[in-house]
Design a protein around this motif. Structure first.
Motif, mmCIF file in Angstrom:
data_model
loop_
_atom_site.group_PDB
_atom_site.id
_atom_site.type_symbol
_atom_site.label_atom_id
_atom_site.label_comp_id
_atom_site.label_asym_id
_atom_site.label_seq_id
_atom_site.Cartn_x
_atom_site.Cartn_y
_atom_site.Cartn_z
ATOM 1 N N ARG A 162 -59.359 36.684 -4.315
ATOM 2 C CA ARG A 162 -59.315 35.001 -3.661
ATOM 3 C C ARG A 162 -60.431 34.516 -3.470
ATOM 4 O O ARG A 162 -61.830 34.770 -3.903
ATOM 5 N N PRO A 163 -60.527 33.131 -4.687
ATOM 6 C CA PRO A 163 -61.263 32.386 -4.722
ATOM 7 C C PRO A 163 -61.835 31.208 -3.519
ATOM 8 O O PRO A 163 -60.979 31.318 -2.781
ATOM 9 N N VAL A 164 -62.994 31.716 -3.256
ATOM 10 C CA VAL A 164 -63.752 30.613 -2.388
ATOM 11 C C VAL A 164 -64.782 29.845 -3.049
ATOM 12 O O VAL A 164 -65.196 29.537 -4.038
ATOM 13 N N ASP A 165 -64.892 28.778 -1.683
ATOM 14 C CA ASP A 165 -66.127 28.269 -2.538
ATOM 15 C C ASP A 165 -67.162 28.408 -2.098
ATOM 16 O O ASP A 165 -67.353 29.453 -1.803
ATOM 17 N N ALA A 166 -68.197 27.498 -2.982
ATOM 18 C CA ALA A 166 -69.337 27.726 -1.938
ATOM 19 C C ALA A 166 -69.777 28.073 -0.509
ATOM 20 O O ALA A 166 -71.112 29.073 -0.493
ATOM 21 N N THR A 167 -69.797 27.180 0.087
ATOM 22 C CA THR A 167 -69.609 27.821 1.403
ATOM 23 C C THR A 167 -69.499 28.820 2.107
ATOM 24 O O THR A 167 -69.718 29.402 2.490
ATOM 25 N N GLN A 168 -68.011 29.010 2.011
ATOM 26 C CA GLN A 168 -66.999 30.222 2.070
ATOM 27 C C GLN A 168 -68.041 32.084 1.417
ATOM 28 O O GLN A 168 -67.831 32.638 2.085
ATOM 29 N N GLU A 218 -80.586 37.843 -9.730
ATOM 30 C CA GLU A 218 -81.730 37.580 -8.378
ATOM 31 C C GLU A 218 -80.875 36.244 -7.808
ATOM 32 O O GLU A 218 -81.025 36.470 -6.953
ATOM 33 N N HIS A 219 -80.769 35.320 -8.440
ATOM 34 C CA HIS A 219 -80.048 34.082 -7.192
ATOM 35 C C HIS A 219 -78.894 34.938 -7.346
ATOM 36 O O HIS A 219 -78.068 34.405 -6.080
ATOM 37 N N ALA A 220 -77.974 34.902 -8.169
ATOM 38 C CA ALA A 220 -76.098 35.204 -8.293
ATOM 39 C C ALA A 220 -76.225 35.731 -7.533
ATOM 40 O O ALA A 220 -75.214 35.484 -6.341
ATOM 41 N N ARG A 221 -76.695 37.294 -6.345
ATOM 42 C CA ARG A 221 -76.205 37.918 -5.659
ATOM 43 C C ARG A 221 -75.801 37.402 -4.300
ATOM 44 O O ARG A 221 -75.503 37.811 -3.783
ATOM 45 N N ARG A 222 -76.626 36.608 -4.225
ATOM 46 C CA ARG A 222 -76.629 35.719 -3.026
ATOM 47 C C ARG A 222 -75.921 33.916 -3.344
ATOM 48 O O ARG A 222 -75.899 33.453 -2.257
ATOM 49 N N SER A 223 -74.534 34.409 -4.007
ATOM 50 C CA SER A 223 -74.032 33.110 -4.001
ATOM 51 C C SER A 223 -72.561 33.220 -4.152
ATOM 52 O O SER A 223 -71.874 32.784 -4.195
ATOM 53 N N GLU A 240 -63.336 28.818 -20.287
ATOM 54 C CA GLU A 240 -63.263 28.897 -18.695
ATOM 55 C C GLU A 240 -64.649 28.636 -17.524
ATOM 56 O O GLU A 240 -65.500 29.465 -18.315
ATOM 57 N N HIS A 241 -64.741 27.330 -16.741
ATOM 58 C CA HIS A 241 -65.830 27.377 -15.720
ATOM 59 C C HIS A 241 -65.823 28.570 -14.756
ATOM 60 O O HIS A 241 -64.353 29.424 -14.504
ATOM 61 N N TYR A 242 -67.069 29.325 -14.538
ATOM 62 C CA TYR A 242 -67.186 30.282 -13.522
ATOM 63 C C TYR A 242 -66.344 29.619 -12.375
ATOM 64 O O TYR A 242 -66.518 28.821 -11.733
ATOM 65 N N THR A 243 -65.681 31.471 -11.506
ATOM 66 C CA THR A 243 -65.571 30.512 -10.139
ATOM 67 C C THR A 243 -65.605 31.922 -9.285
ATOM 68 O O THR A 243 -65.287 32.584 -9.452
ATOM 69 N N LEU A 244 -65.546 31.544 -8.093
ATOM 70 C CA LEU A 244 -66.773 32.460 -6.983
ATOM 71 C C LEU A 244 -64.839 33.291 -6.278
ATOM 72 O O LEU A 244 -63.963 32.344 -6.052
ATOM 73 N N GLN A 251 -74.017 26.461 -17.020
ATOM 74 C CA GLN A 251 -74.010 25.962 -15.919
ATOM 75 C C GLN A 251 -73.461 26.559 -14.372
ATOM 76 O O GLN A 251 -73.921 26.084 -13.258
ATOM 77 N N SER A 252 -72.372 26.059 -14.961
ATOM 78 C CA SER A 252 -71.412 26.851 -13.718
ATOM 79 C C SER A 252 -71.159 27.880 -13.250
ATOM 80 O O SER A 252 -70.639 29.194 -12.017
ATOM 81 N N VAL A 253 -72.485 29.056 -13.651
ATOM 82 C CA VAL A 253 -72.346 30.218 -13.290
ATOM 83 C C VAL A 253 -73.570 30.381 -11.946
ATOM 84 O O VAL A 253 -74.574 29.797 -11.954
#
Length: 453
Positions: A394-400, A337-342, A384-388, A269-271
């Motif tokens: 470089r790690p980024v948050d969902a907004t970035q 389809e959803h992951a490519r937008r996040s 481990e949980h999925y990280t963006l 669910q972290s993906v």
């Protein structure tokens, strides 16, 4: 599936101790077959190789595993190819058992021990059942929509475009698709019915709209249409849709409990793009990702890898093998389809495939789904949980991440629509009934000859 099984026993050199021994799926017959092993045999050295026939292999695999044997499930296509090599024009259970017994010598790298219960696993079975019910519901709603078209276009406008809502389904299930019945109910009783089943969302205004729609249908058809009979057909479809909706709702609750037990750390669910439903479907159909020896094996299991046709200096990739689980591919395709937008890295891959390489929308999503599956397996193995990350790692948050995608990797709706279009081969269609390959009925225009006067 109700006939007797046949077994053959071969040693490590491929020599047969016996072959073609029949037995059934009973504890007594299994004990008899097990007793036919050579005296002093260590159970841990026994490998039971089976070809899965529907679900008949599941209790056999569980029984042999309890005895300490390793169980290997061989795809029917592989055993069929080996059988054709031995005897091209013969197919029998005895021959199949002899081929499977010699498989450790013929193809040792293709033996993978089966640890799970297959269709006996509740999560695997539940997500497949849910996917089947959703397809049935979709087909039922499509038939319901088509039946409402007979009455006239006003019914779609009055009931709403989404017939999956319970209020229009209950209205139609009660037999109120008959315009005479709606007019006999009157505004008062119809408004009370709608208010009760919609929990106050539909009021007297909706009742007046339905009464107007019924009057328009009567003006359109007059008495040429058998309204009660059509209303009965619509009611049947509506009741089926309501029953399927309720079954899916109850199944979702059961899947949520099974998924929480299978993924207590919430790794899936972290993906991005994966919620409880898709996460359960992926994990249920994939099984434990740690059981694969490599990430390439995970991709091959999904069937989202291209066929390779190579010989000498020539070689090219064809379409997807699709040799894996179709239910797993369905979940991965929707998740991509959803992951490519996040996820910026997945968005960059999708953007490159669409804009630079000119891929079809579905083809690009299949590439993204393969990458997403590889990452899911890698994160699961590490616990481990999925990280963006951005494209530089470089790690980024969902907004970035969404800001990066909007700035650099947005694919225009026009291009995406154009890439969705599939160019069909020329042939007979609705607009032109003439076959493109039919011979001409007139004289040839390529080599015209002069006609005598």
């Amino acid at each position: 599936m109700r006939a007797a099984h046949q077994a053959s026993l071969a040693d490590d050199r491929g020599e047969f101790a016996w072959s073609g021994r029949r037995f059934r799926t009973t504890a007594e017959d299994l004990e008899r077959i097990w007793a036919m092993l050579p005296a002093g045999t260590d159970p841990s050295t026994v490998t039971v190789i089976m070809e899965p026939t529907r679900n008949a292999w599941v209790p056999l695999a569980a029984w042999f595993r309890r005895r300490g044997a390793a169980v290997v499930i061989v795809p029917p296509e592989r055993s069929a190819d080996l059988r054709a090599y031995y005897s091209k024009h013969t197919k029998s259970d005895r021959l199949d058992s002899r081929i499977l017994a010699r498989l450790p010598l013929l193809h040792p790298e293709g033996l993978h021990t089966e640890q799970g219960l297959g269709p006996g696993d509740p999560l695997r079975r539940s997500v497949k059942l849910r996917s089947t019910l959703v397809r049935r519901l979709t087909a039922t709603l499509a038939r319901l929509d088509a039946l409402l078209e007979i009455l006239g276009p006003g019914w779609h406008a009055a009931l709403g475009s989404d017939l999956a809502n319970k209020t229009p389904l209950k209205f139609l299930a009660a037999g109120y698709a008959c315009p005479h019945t709606v007019r006999r109910l009157g505004r008062g009783r119809l408004a009370r019915f709608l208010h009760r089943h919609s929990r106050g969302a539909w009021t007297e205004a909706k009742a007046e709209e339905l009464l107007a729609t019924a009057a328009a249908t009567l003006r359109l058809w007059g008495e040429d249409l058998d309204y009660p009979d059509l209303a009965d057909d619509i009611a049947i479809e509506a009741r089926l849709a309501l029953a399927l909706t309720q079954e899916i709702k109850e199944l979702d609750e059961r899947i949520a409990v099974l998924f929480a037990r299978a993924d207590p750390d919430g790794i899936l669910q972290s993906v991005p793009g994966i919620g409880p439903i898709l996460g359960a479907q992926i994990l249920g159909r994939l099984g434990d990702p740690s059981r694969f020896t490599s990430l390439a094996g995970v991709r091959a299991f999904s069937g989202l890898v291209p066929r390779l046709d190579s010989s000498g200096i020539n070689g090219h990739h064809n379409g997807l093998t699709k040799s894996g689980d179709a239910c797993l591919r369905e979940a991965l395709f929707m998740a991509a389809e959803h992951a490519r937008r996040s996820d910026p890295s997945l968005a960059a891959k999708y953007h490159r495939l669409m804009v630079t390489q000119g891929k079809h929308h579905n083809s690009a999503l299949c590439h993204v789904a393969t990458t997403l599956l590889t990452r899911i397996a890698a994160y699961w193995r590490r616990g481990e949980h999925y990280t963006l990350h951005d494209t530089n790692g470089r790690p980024v948050d969902a907004t970035q991440a969404k800001a990066i995608i909007a700035e650099r990797y947005t694919v225009s709706a026009e291009l995406r629509t154009a890439r969705r279009t599939t160019h069909a081969r020329p042939g007979t269609g609705r607009r032109s009934k003439e076959s493109q390959r039919a011979p001409s009925t007139g004289p040839s225009t390529h080599h015209a000859t002069a006609q005598p006067a």
